[in-house]
Design a protein around this motif. Structure first.
Motif, mmCIF file in Angstrom:
data_model
loop_
_atom_site.group_PDB
_atom_site.id
_atom_site.type_symbol
_atom_site.label_atom_id
_atom_site.label_comp_id
_atom_site.label_asym_id
_atom_site.label_seq_id
_atom_site.Cartn_x
_atom_site.Cartn_y
_atom_site.Cartn_z
ATOM 1 N N THR A 106 30.978 33.796 -23.566
ATOM 2 C CA THR A 106 30.544 33.023 -24.722
ATOM 3 C C THR A 106 29.754 33.948 -25.639
ATOM 4 N N ALA A 107 29.370 33.443 -26.800
ATOM 5 C CA ALA A 107 28.559 34.226 -27.731
ATOM 6 C C ALA A 107 27.127 34.400 -27.213
ATOM 7 N N GLU A 108 26.746 33.644 -26.195
ATOM 8 C CA GLU A 108 25.399 33.747 -25.629
ATOM 9 C C GLU A 108 25.345 34.606 -24.375
ATOM 10 N N ARG A 109 26.490 34.683 -23.671
ATOM 11 C CA ARG A 109 26.468 35.358 -22.368
ATOM 12 C C ARG A 109 27.882 35.688 -21.928
ATOM 13 N N GLU A 151 23.847 39.919 -22.426
ATOM 14 C CA GLU A 151 23.228 39.022 -23.403
ATOM 15 C C GLU A 151 22.956 39.793 -24.685
ATOM 16 N N LEU A 152 23.168 39.131 -25.819
ATOM 17 C CA LEU A 152 22.904 39.738 -27.125
ATOM 18 C C LEU A 152 21.404 39.829 -27.356
ATOM 19 N N ALA A 180 30.988 36.769 -29.790
ATOM 20 C CA ALA A 180 30.031 36.509 -30.864
ATOM 21 C C ALA A 180 30.571 36.857 -32.245
ATOM 22 N N PRO A 184 20.138 37.481 -32.953
ATOM 23 C CA PRO A 184 20.950 36.319 -33.314
ATOM 24 C C PRO A 184 22.209 36.734 -34.085
ATOM 25 N N VAL A 185 23.312 36.077 -33.776
ATOM 26 C CA VAL A 185 24.590 36.368 -34.429
ATOM 27 C C VAL A 185 24.457 36.251 -35.941
ATOM 28 N N ILE A 242 30.985 39.968 -24.744
ATOM 29 C CA ILE A 242 30.057 39.145 -25.521
ATOM 30 C C ILE A 242 30.150 39.494 -27.008
#
Length: 150
Positions: A30-33, A103-104, A71, A107-108, A67
């Motif tokens: 996902t874009a979070e993890r 993890e990013l 994202a 913030p995207v 990721i």
């Protein structure tokens, strides 16, 4: 993802030979993890019986790439994601299967805003590598960029 669209893991498995070579498995993207696992394979062990450092780096870098695609995949028509620099720490002996969780670090929306402003944004991805008992055996800090297409 859907019946017509491959998942990010399926896409990376189909297009990145090292993913297939190491038999990496994408467990979550996902874009979070992103969570990717490396099975225990004798042909990729080191001199102390754990996964070779190169295999662990590839695992962690692959989680970071997953990721990034999750994202920023919607930005691919105008920019290409590229790793800029990375530092890996080997913390404990890894034995058996290992899992990397990415993890990013930003913030995207913040990264995309820089891209919108004509900049070449850079952003950190942190990746924890853990063995089956949950102990963190390694850590990768990797900086990525979105290079605008000219």
């Amino acid at each position: 993802m859907s019946e017509t669209m491959p998942s990010i893991g399926e896409l990376l498995s189909a297009t990145v030979p090292m993913v297939r070579t190491l038999n990496l498995e994408y467990l979550e993207t996902t874009a979070e993890r992103a969570v990717v696992s490396l099975p225990d394979q004798p042909e990729y062990r080191n001199h102390v019986g754990g996964p070779h450092a190169g295999a662990m780096f590839t695992l962690a870098e692959s989680a970071s790439g997953a990721i990034v695609l999750a994202a920023f995949g919607d930005q691919m028509s105008r920019a290409v994601p590229l790793p800029v620099r990375a530092e890996i720490s080997f913390l404990k002996l890894a034995r058996g299967p290992v899992t990397a969780t990415a993890e990013l670090g930003r913030p995207v929306a913040e990264v995309v805003a820089e891209l919108d402003a004509g900049q070449r944004p850079e952003f950190l991805v942190e990746v924890a590598i853990r063995r089956a008992d949950g102990a963190e055996t390694g850590h990768l800090s990797i900086v990525w960029t979105l290079r605008p297409n000219d």
